[in-house]
Scaffold this motif. Structure first.
Motif, short mmCIF file in Angstrom:
data_model
loop_
_atom_site.label_atom_id
_atom_site.label_comp_id
_atom_site.label_asym_id
_atom_site.label_seq_id
_atom_site.Cartn_x
_atom_site.Cartn_y
_atom_site.Cartn_z
N GLU A 94 1.25 -1.28 -0.15
CA GLU A 94 0.11 -0.09 -0.16
C GLU A 94 0.83 1.18 -0.37
OE1 GLU A 94 -3.17 0.39 -0.15
OE2 GLU A 94 -3.99 -2.22 -0.38
N LEU A 95 0.53 2.18 -1.00
CA LEU A 95 1.40 3.46 -1.14
C LEU A 95 0.44 4.62 -0.52
CD1 LEU A 95 2.94 3.38 -4.21
CD2 LEU A 95 3.93 2.34 -2.29
N GLU A 96 0.97 5.57 0.55
CA GLU A 96 0.21 6.26 0.71
C GLU A 96 0.51 7.68 0.31
OE1 GLU A 96 0.39 8.78 5.36
OE2 GLU A 96 0.72 7.02 5.31
N GLU A 97 -0.61 8.80 -0.10
CA GLU A 97 -0.08 9.86 -0.62
C GLU A 97 -0.21 10.95 0.15
OE1 GLU A 97 -4.18 10.21 -3.21
OE2 GLU A 97 -3.47 8.09 -4.39
N SER A 98 1.17 10.87 0.47
CA SER A 98 0.86 12.54 0.75
C SER A 98 2.74 13.53 -0.24
CB SER A 98 1.88 12.15 1.88
OG SER A 98 3.24 11.34 1.85
N ASP A 99 2.78 14.32 0.83
CA ASP A 99 3.98 14.89 -0.52
C ASP A 99 5.80 14.37 -0.13
OD1 ASP A 99 2.65 17.68 -0.17
OD2 ASP A 99 2.88 18.38 1.52
N TYR A 100 5.42 13.50 1.04
CA TYR A 100 6.52 12.55 0.92
C TYR A 100 6.32 11.23 1.19
CZ TYR A 100 9.28 16.76 2.05
OH TYR A 100 9.65 17.84 2.04
N PRO A 101 6.74 10.72 -0.55
CA PRO A 101 6.01 8.53 -0.18
C PRO A 101 5.99 8.26 0.45
CG PRO A 101 6.54 9.52 -2.48
CD PRO A 101 7.28 10.71 -1.50
N ILE A 102 4.97 6.95 1.34
CA ILE A 102 5.36 6.59 2.45
C ILE A 102 5.37 5.15 2.05
CG2 ILE A 102 4.91 5.60 4.47
CD1 ILE A 102 4.04 8.64 5.54
N MET A 103 5.90 3.95 2.19
CA MET A 103 4.93 2.79 1.90
C MET A 103 4.64 1.54 2.51
SD MET A 103 7.33 0.01 -0.81
CE MET A 103 8.17 1.22 -1.87
N LEU A 117 6.09 -3.28 7.22
CA LEU A 117 7.21 -2.61 7.02
C LEU A 117 7.09 -1.41 6.62
CD1 LEU A 117 10.49 -2.76 6.56
CD2 LEU A 117 10.04 -3.36 4.39
N GLN A 118 7.09 -0.15 7.07
CA GLN A 118 6.60 0.99 6.55
C GLN A 118 8.49 1.43 6.08
OE1 GLN A 118 6.43 4.30 9.56
NE2 GLN A 118 4.28 4.71 8.85
N VAL A 119 8.63 2.07 4.86
CA VAL A 119 9.08 2.88 4.60
C VAL A 119 9.20 4.20 3.73
CG1 VAL A 119 11.00 2.35 2.47
CG2 VAL A 119 9.53 0.31 2.90
N LYS A 120 9.98 5.51 5.16
CA LYS A 120 8.87 6.77 4.37
C LYS A 120 10.15 7.25 3.44
CE LYS A 120 7.39 8.45 7.78
NZ LYS A 120 7.24 9.25 8.97
N SER A 121 9.96 7.51 3.00
CA SER A 121 11.28 8.75 2.19
C SER A 121 10.96 10.42 2.00
CB SER A 121 10.58 8.74 0.39
OG SER A 121 11.35 9.36 -0.01
N TYR A 122 12.39 11.42 1.84
CA TYR A 122 12.09 12.62 2.06
C TYR A 122 13.09 13.20 0.82
CZ TYR A 122 12.35 11.15 7.01
OH TYR A 122 12.15 10.97 8.28
N LEU A 123 11.89 12.34 0.00
CA LEU A 123 12.48 13.04 -1.09
C LEU A 123 10.98 13.10 -2.13
CD1 LEU A 123 14.66 10.95 -3.40
CD2 LEU A 123 14.88 13.21 -2.14
N MET A 124 10.12 13.72 -2.99
CA MET A 124 8.95 14.23 -3.25
C MET A 124 8.53 13.61 -4.53
SD MET A 124 8.73 17.98 -2.67
CE MET A 124 7.05 18.07 -2.65
N THR A 125 9.83 12.24 -4.61
CA THR A 125 9.52 11.94 -5.91
C THR A 125 8.44 10.41 -5.90
OG1 THR A 125 12.00 11.70 -5.83
CG2 THR A 125 11.05 13.44 -7.53
#
Length: 478
Positions: A94-103, A117-125
């Motif tokens: 599942e992908l969370e729609e936000s300014d910084y993607p979370i998987m 497993l939660q993966v948090k990105s600090y990139l806007m891509t």
């Protein structure tokens, strides 16, 4: 230039090679361990090597005994994080729609999902498909490894529990005393379940009775309503009951505990009881603890029942059927032991005055009821170490080990007063008292002869009085 490889393609190819080497390495590592902490740590380390630009968290239920060094968060069904719960429930990325993607990648095994497993990105891509595929493969591999590790640990725990249950059963079988048995059961349940509030309840002539060995709180009057409610909920000792929360139970139960388990111990319908374990917090007990408690009590039931039945038979032998006082033979044995081991003792021989008149006037049934009333007064005014017995017919006796003569006379006076004022139809009694002191070489026959002589004096000098044997003389005390 045409013959040269594109540097971007080289970098991508190299990255893919690194990713799958890591996946191969970690898969081998997963297969070589049966430790859940090792599996969880490898997931995080591998991802940090491959994708160092992201943050990672493991969302796990609270049944994991995990290391404090790992980035772990509780996965709760009532969580506000609907995306994480969706990944867990649907077993899908599942992908969370936000300014910084979370998987959110579920840790899938063959038999279930073991976390997210939660993966948090600090990139806007957004995440690339190759990244998603790699994390999915890693999560699935980790899920299978976690499943194998948990199944292995559960099997080891089961073997350990079975061995422990067998040891407990053997110990209970060899126990000769019911108090010792329930004390031992309390210690084992307290160790296995991690609770100090444990109660053993048994039906005694249709009334629930809290047995010795139970926690002190179960003897408090406020617990009576709770015990009666649990008896109803368990269908009068027939059903086990597990409540992780008591919010739907009556307020008087909520005031005593936040969670509880109750398991019946029954055998051939001849013995019916209930073990109650209370928790101070909601979810104090897991369902595995409940099943372990059930297994323990089920294995213990035969030993408990056999010992209870044996003690019941022994009590029948040493107890007078009508008055429920001890038998004369039992008192004789206890006095003989006291004469050997104690410093002193007082013996009181009692005879109900004009008991034949009661029988002739009201009938033998009323006579028996009067005898029972007197016996009840005696039992209610003795210590647990004192002995009251039916000596024969309307003659009763009381033995007070390690009680001086003065105190014995006070007890006799109290009994004399209570019998004359609390029996219906009213009756009086006469008492003969004697006392022995260590070094006097008094034997049981001497005690009986002395008390009998004093009783004879009481009966022939007006009745409803106490006579004390003092050396070669008797002394009237009223």
């Amino acid at each position: 230039m045409d013959n040269q490889m594109n540097p971007i393609l080289i970098n991508n190819s190299k990255l893919e090679e690194i990713k799958y080497k890591e996946l191969y390495r970690v898969t081998e590592k997963f297969h070589s361990t049966m430790n859940t902490n090792t599996v969880l740590a490898e997931i995080i380390q591998t991802l940090k090597k491959v994708f160092p630009q992201y943050d990672y968290y493991l969302l796990l239920s609270n049944d994991y005994d995990t290391s404090a060094n790992l980035p772990i968060k509780n996965l709760e069904y009532k969580s506000e994080n609907a995306v994480a719960i969706s990944a867990y429930m649907n077993a899908s990325i599942e992908l969370e729609e936000s300014d910084y993607p979370i998987m959110y990648a579920p840790l899938n095994g063959k038999q279930g999902v073991y976390g997210v497993l939660q993966v948090k990105s600090y990139l806007m891509t957004p995440f690339e498909s190759s990244q998603i595929d790699f994390i999915r493969l890693l999560a699935n591999t980790a899920g299978s490894a976690l499943e194998n590790a948990k199944l292995f640990q559960q099997s080891q725990k089961l073997i350990e529990d079975l061995r422990l249950l067998d040891e407990i059963s053997q110990k209970l079988i060899s126990t000769k005393n019911i108090k010792e048995m329930f004390r031992y059961l309390y210690e084992q349940i307290s160790h296995l379940i991690q609770s100090k509030r444990i109660g053993f309840i048994m039906m005694d002539e249709g009334v629930p009775k809290v047995l010795e060995g139970s926690s002190d709180c179960f003897h408090e009057p406020s617990f009576e309503s709770m015990i009666n409610t649990l008896l109803e909920k368990t269908n009068n000792f027939d059903d086990a009951l597990f409540m992780a929360e008591v919010k739907d139970m009556p307020e008087y139960i909520q005031a005593q505990c936040s969670s509880f388990m109750s398991v019946p111990f029954c055998y051939n319908n001849s013995v019916k009881g209930l073990v109650i374990v209370l928790g101070d917090e909601p979810y104090s007990f897991s369902f595995e603890m409940f099943r372990l408690l059930q297994s323990l009590i089920q294995r213990s039931s035969i030993a408990v029942s056999n010992l209870l039945l044996r003690e019941k038979l022994e009590n029948m032998v040493i107890t007078d059927h009508l008055t429920k006082l001890n038998s004369r033979d039992y008192m004789n044995e206890r006095i003989e032991i006291s004469l050997k081991n104690d410093y002193e003792g007082t013996f009181i021989l009692i005879d109900l005055d004009d008991f034949k008149v009661i029988n002739d006037t009201y009938g033998h049934q009323i006579g028996d009821e009067v005898l029972i009333q007197v016996a009840t007064i005696i039992k209610n005014n003795l210590r647990s170490t004192d002995i009251g017995s039916r000596w024969g017919g309307e003659e009763l006796a009381v033995y007070l080990p390690n009680v001086p003569l003065e105190d014995g006379v006070k007890i006799a006076k109290r009994l004399l007063h209570l019998v004359s004022t609390e029996t219906k139809p009213a009756i009086t009694m006469s008492c003969g008292i004697t006392h022995w002191l260590k070094g006097s070489e008094t034997n049981f026959k001497d005690l009986f002869s002395q008390a009998d002589a004093a009783l004879y004096k009481a009966k022939n000098s007006g009745k409803n009085k106490i006579v004390v044997y003092n050396g070669a003389t008797v002394e009237v005390c009223k």
